[in-house]
Design a protein around this motif. Structure first.
Motif, PDB file in Angstrom:
ATOM      1  N   UNK A   1      -7.944  -0.779  -5.313  1.00  0.00           N
ATOM      2  CA  UNK A   1      -8.770  -1.986  -5.503  1.00  0.00           C
ATOM      3  C   UNK A   1      -7.921  -3.251  -5.437  1.00  0.00           C
ATOM      4  N   UNK A   2      -6.751  -3.178  -6.065  1.00  0.00           N
ATOM      5  CA  UNK A   2      -5.871  -4.350  -6.076  1.00  0.00           C
ATOM      6  C   UNK A   2      -5.500  -4.738  -4.643  1.00  0.00           C
ATOM      7  N   UNK A   3      -5.148  -3.729  -3.824  1.00  0.00           N
ATOM      8  CA  UNK A   3      -4.748  -4.037  -2.444  1.00  0.00           C
ATOM      9  C   UNK A   3      -5.948  -4.555  -1.648  1.00  0.00           C
ATOM     10  N   UNK A   4      -7.102  -3.926  -1.840  1.00  0.00           N
ATOM     11  CA  UNK A   4      -8.295  -4.409  -1.109  1.00  0.00           C
ATOM     12  C   UNK A   4      -8.584  -5.868  -1.466  1.00  0.00           C
ATOM     13  N   UNK A   5      -8.408  -6.223  -2.729  1.00  0.00           N
ATOM     14  CA  UNK A   5      -8.639  -7.617  -3.124  1.00  0.00           C
ATOM     15  C   UNK A   5      -7.653  -8.569  -2.429  1.00  0.00           C
ATOM     16  N   UNK A   6      -6.397  -8.104  -2.277  1.00  0.00           N
ATOM     17  CA  UNK A   6      -5.405  -8.952  -1.584  1.00  0.00           C
ATOM     18  C   UNK A   6      -5.797  -9.130  -0.108  1.00  0.00           C
ATOM     19  N   UNK A   7      -6.354  -8.057   0.483  1.00  0.00           N
ATOM     20  CA  UNK A   7      -6.783  -8.161   1.886  1.00  0.00           C
ATOM     21  C   UNK A   7      -7.914  -9.195   1.983  1.00  0.00           C
ATOM     22  N   UNK A   8      -8.848  -9.110   1.032  1.00  0.00           N
ATOM     23  CA  UNK A   8      -9.992 -10.052   1.054  1.00  0.00           C
ATOM     24  C   UNK A   8      -9.528 -11.483   0.800  1.00  0.00           C
TER      25      UNK A   8
END
Ligand code: NA7
Length: 546
Positions: A302-309
């Motif tokens: 989730x943390x990485x997906x948030x950084x992508x967003x």
């Protein structure tokens, strides 16, 4: 059969990359005669072939280097935290010069065939140059990621433009200026190459089958104080790294030995953010259960997906780049401005969900256009290209070994012995193939470790073993089927305790159609190295010595 000094060796080594070179050096130091065959025109292995733009090591340079010679590690000056391919290749060439290794290496020569002669107790090895040599021991130093995977796309060979594979990159500079480039694949190689090709080319189309997790490398010039600090106690630094789970990172952030589920969201966010800012593989050390517990893993994902967003301005593109599988189950990538690249006006991302590749045409790539809601095909679109870059990876861990026609006791071939997947004892030997050694073979920590650490441990073990055979006047060493069965079972049971077998990774052979699906590397370097030492100390238990 000829019996001249030129054609009979104590050992033949296949490959002159980091493993073959150190093996040659070690054999010579032990007073053995040795000959190395190498397909390339020079030394370097992985770092010889993978010359694509942006190719860089994802282990820090002070650690991704040989430890066997103190003068060597003191004199070599790395310039960046993560060394690029040209610098690593210069280092390997320096090692070849320094230890005068090239005189025993035959370049531009492939080993085609190796057969064990039971009566004579030696290997008979044939090359594509028509030469046949004999050796007591055959050492496969062929690398884990060296057999390039060029998928059989329909129409692949009809394309009239330029084609490249990242793992077979030309030696001359490839100029993408003013060109429309397509890149197929979004693994580590593509994630390194995409930002650079995007900046050089007129237009870049990325064909993504599965989105990947990537963490910033935060590469930069090496801090001279850090270099001095490491060099002041380089041997101790190496010892500490060998005791780390993957053979590196003893001076990094370390593993935080608590569950991700023990912290609340704010603390967890801060821990992940600290590692995200630090850069590198240490990200997955934020908690001790990220690779064991799905809910824990999901917090990191989730943390990485948030950084992508946060990074990718177009929300639809960002969603296409967000992976939904377990983070760390495929090898995590390190990047320099990868996700930022999708904000460039000259970059288009075509994901397999909506635009799967149908075939390659003479002018480019034809994709199907799928309706995202219904999943129905709405049409086709041809992407016109001047160049296609295949960043489609490798037939990992077994591809290169099996590319040599190896037959052992009773004429049994290696593909036959491994028809249900590779079977080894310690990843070093395989039953029925006496005196055949693999450096970082399947069933050893290999690709899950700092490769140079894994290589040195194997080379030293093989060198010690050959010395032992000579001292004890023994002709052969060969894994027993029982020890091998137990070992294969062990490698699988260790993997099954983790989340690592849960996705379509090359660790499992799932990237190659028809390849048997077996988790090939062993997780955990230090207990493995201990086990190898124990086996040797106990007179090579699990092996038959004759
Ligand atoms: P990888 O990590 O195996 O990546 C290969 C990429 O190519 C990956 O995105 C694949 O998608 C994609 N691929 C492979 N075959 C196809 C086909 N048939 N169609 C579409 N896309 C395809 O190789 P790399 O060279 O990037 O990295 C290898 C290792 O080198 C790396 O782990 C580091 O250790 C260094 P997929 O994910 O399979 O859907």
């Amino acid at each position: 059969m000829s019996d001249t000094a030129e054609t009979r060796y104590d050992a033949v080594v296949v490959g002159a990359g980091l493993s073959g070179l150190y093996m040659l050096h070690r054999l010579r130091e032990s007073g053995f005669s040795a000959r190395v065959f190498e397909a390339g025109t020079d030394v370097g292995g992985t770092w010889y072939w993978n010359r694509y733009p942006g190719a860089r090591c994802d282990i820090e340079s002070m650690e991704y280097s040989y430890s066997f010679d103190e003068a060597l590690q003191q004199e070599w000056e790395w310039t960046e935290r993560f060394a690029g391919q040209p610098e690593i290749l210069r280092y390997i060439e320096h090692v070849a010069d320094r230890f005068d290794l090239r005189r025993d290496i035959t370049f531009e020569t492939r080993v085609l065939k190796a057969a064990f002669d039971e009566a004579a107790c030696h290997w008979r090895i044939e090359t594509d140059a028509g030469e046949t040599v004999e050796a007591k021991a055959l050492v496969m130093a062929t690398g884990c990621l060296s057999s390039a995977n060029l998928p059989e796309f329909e129409g692949r060979d009809s394309f009239l433009g330029e084609t490249y594979h990242t793992g077979r990159w030309p030696h001359d500079h490839v100029d993408f200026g003013g060109k429309r480039v397509g890149i197929i694949g979004t693994g580590s190689s593509a994630i390194q190459a995409i930002p650079i090709i995007a900046a050089e080319s007129e237009h870049l189309t990325v064909f993504q089958r599965t989105p990947n997790y990537s963490v910033p490398a935060r590469n930069g010039p090496l801090d001279p104080d850090y270099v001095r600090e490491v060099k002041a106690e380089y041997p101790e630094f190496r010892v500490h790294n060998r005791l780390m789970p993957a053979g590196f990172g003893s001076k990094g952030l370390g593993r935080n030995d608590v569950s991700a589920l023990a912290d609340g969201p704010a603390v967890r966010e801060a821990r992940f953010a600290e590692r995200w800012e630090h850069g590198g593989f240490g990200f997955l050390g934020a908690y001790n259960d990220l690779l064991f517990n799905r809910d824990a893993n999901e917090t990191a994902a989730d943390f990485v997906r948030e950084r992508i967003r946060d990074t990718v301005k177009d929300p639809e593109v960002a969603e296409r780049l967000c992976p939904d599988n377990v983070i760390g189950c495929k090898r995590i990538c390190l990047d320099t401005r990868y996700f930022e690249t999708y904000n460039r006006p000259n970059v288009e991302l075509l994901a397999a969900g909506t635009h799967p590749i149908e075939r390659i045409t003479s002018a480019g790539v034809m994709v199907n256009v799928m309706n995202p809601e219904t999943g129905e095909q709405e049409g086709s679109r041809e992407i016109s290209l001047d160049c296609i870059v295949f960043a489609t990876g490798f037939d990992a861990m077994t591809g290169a070994v099996l590319s040599v026609d190896i037959s052992g006791r009773g004429g049994r071939t290696l593909p036959d012995a491994w028809s249900a997947g590779p079977r080894t004892y310690l990843g070093l030997g395989t039953a029925g193939f006496p005196n055949l050694f693999m450096i970082t073979g399947p069933g050893s920590p290999s690709v899950l470790t700092n490769m140079v650490v894994a290589i040195e441990q194997h080379v030293d073990w093989i060198g010690d073993c050959l010395e032992y055979l000579r001292r004890e006047k023994l002709a052969t060493i060969e894994a027993t089927p029982e020890a091998q069965d137990a070992w294969v079972e062990h490698v699988n049971s260790v993997a099954d305790k983790t989340l690592m077998p849960t996705c379509n990774s090359w660790y499992l052979g799932r990237n190659i159609p028809g390849k048997p699906q077996v988790f090939m590397p062993l997780i955990g370097f230090p207990p493995y190295a201990e086990k190898c030492a124990e086996v040797a100390a106990n007179g090579y238990e699990g092996f038959v010595l004759r």
